[in-house]
Motif scaffolding. Sequence first.
Motif, short mmCIF file in Angstrom:
data_model
loop_
_atom_site.label_atom_id
_atom_site.label_comp_id
_atom_site.label_asym_id
_atom_site.label_seq_id
_atom_site.Cartn_x
_atom_site.Cartn_y
_atom_site.Cartn_z
N ASP A 202 4.20 -15.47 -3.84
CA ASP A 202 4.84 -14.15 -3.84
C ASP A 202 3.93 -13.04 -3.31
O ASP A 202 3.22 -12.37 -4.05
N SER A 203 3.99 -12.84 -2.00
CA SER A 203 3.13 -11.85 -1.35
C SER A 203 3.43 -10.42 -1.75
O SER A 203 2.65 -9.51 -1.47
N SER A 204 4.55 -10.18 -2.44
CA SER A 204 4.89 -8.82 -2.86
C SER A 204 4.26 -8.44 -4.19
O SER A 204 4.32 -7.28 -4.59
N TYR A 208 -1.44 -11.15 -5.75
CA TYR A 208 -1.36 -12.13 -4.66
C TYR A 208 -2.69 -12.19 -3.91
O TYR A 208 -3.22 -11.18 -3.48
N ASP A 236 1.84 -11.71 -10.65
CA ASP A 236 1.52 -10.36 -11.12
C ASP A 236 0.24 -10.34 -11.95
O ASP A 236 -0.20 -9.29 -12.41
#
Length: 424
Positions: A202-204, A208, A236
């Motif tokens: 999850d690059s968002s 990350y 996260d």
Amino acid sequence: MKPLRPLVLTTLALALAGCGLSTRELPAQETATAQQPDRVQTIRIGADAARSTYEATPGVTVLAWQPDAGFAILERSGASAGAPALSALGLGSSEPSASRYTLPETQASGLRAGSRGLWSGGNGGWTKGPGALRASPRNGRGWEQIDLADARLLASRLGKGVKVAVIDTGVDLKHPALEGHLSPASEWKDYVDGDAVPQEMDSSAGAYGHGTGVAGIILQVAPEATILPIRVLRPDGSGDLSALVQAIGWAIDRGADVINLSLGSDTTSAALSNMLGLATTRGVFTVASSGNTGGQNVTYPAADTALKAAGTYLISVGSVDGSDSLSSFSNYGKALDLLAPGENVVTAAPDSQIAAWSGTSFAAPQVTGALALALGQGFSPAQLQKKLLEGADNVEKATARNASFKSLLGQGRLNLGTFLGKLK
């Protein structure tokens, strides 16, 4: 790409060092009901204890079974229909199995634009050599501080034969900087998704690339070391105590020589202390970051003073800037052992890129790399423990501030050359 699990909001425990932490009051006594959250319980067992007895109990998962060390760690589901039977098994006091933390360190400068492909050309990044990687010259000042150049002369094996467990957000398994430096895939583990693919996800999300960055720093210091990637933290940066307990056991069982824990909590844990104590009995070092709230409150497990007093191989690490001043974000205190440069450290980032990160999470792997260099030269863990601390440089800026403040900064800033020189 693997689907992400939904975050569990009623959880307690592990996240990357530097998080803003929150706590809640827990009842002195826990009664097993469907309303209770999952709990982790540490029990004492003898050599003849029957693991099957616990495994057969509904709602009970065995996280660690160490009859030789005299303990086991269990996770009990609060919704278990068989929970009332637990009292008959003699379970001791319990602690919440996990909790949600706020975001950890943030990336200082983000993924650098145009850095894709940098690895093959060596334009300021690493240059692939005959099995080794060159430390990024963009970290030149930091390498001068820790005397990496002399260390390379004193430790010519560069950490060869040393296995380092990176227990974190996972790593980019296909990153060119890590290529050829990961343990066999049969040893990889992901406790977030419950599989054997500890890939950054999850690059968002705010964390990350964290694990990839940590692994990249270790390999800049000890480029022939082997990285054992274990994923326990969500994108996260939050994670569960139960996952961390299992991850440490997994690392020990697969022959890790050093465990890097760039994570922390403001809550102590009997279960985690037992696992770190087990690592010590096996001669395994654990390096933990001190935290990033900028106060006199080293986070756990870096602050486990009971383990330190017992002469264990647990080493806590804080951060300094390029002038050897304590970083504004770095936690410090009596439980701190060492400092290392932790500001704008350039390292690997997912998708074959590089990035600069700041935080105690990125100071700690430099100490991890130092241990890998020494172990690669054939020195025993018992030989290294005191020499690592004795080889640290005084932090002159702290002396100028006041003597009492200096006493809260451990033994000083890491110096690889002096440390390795003391082993000759």
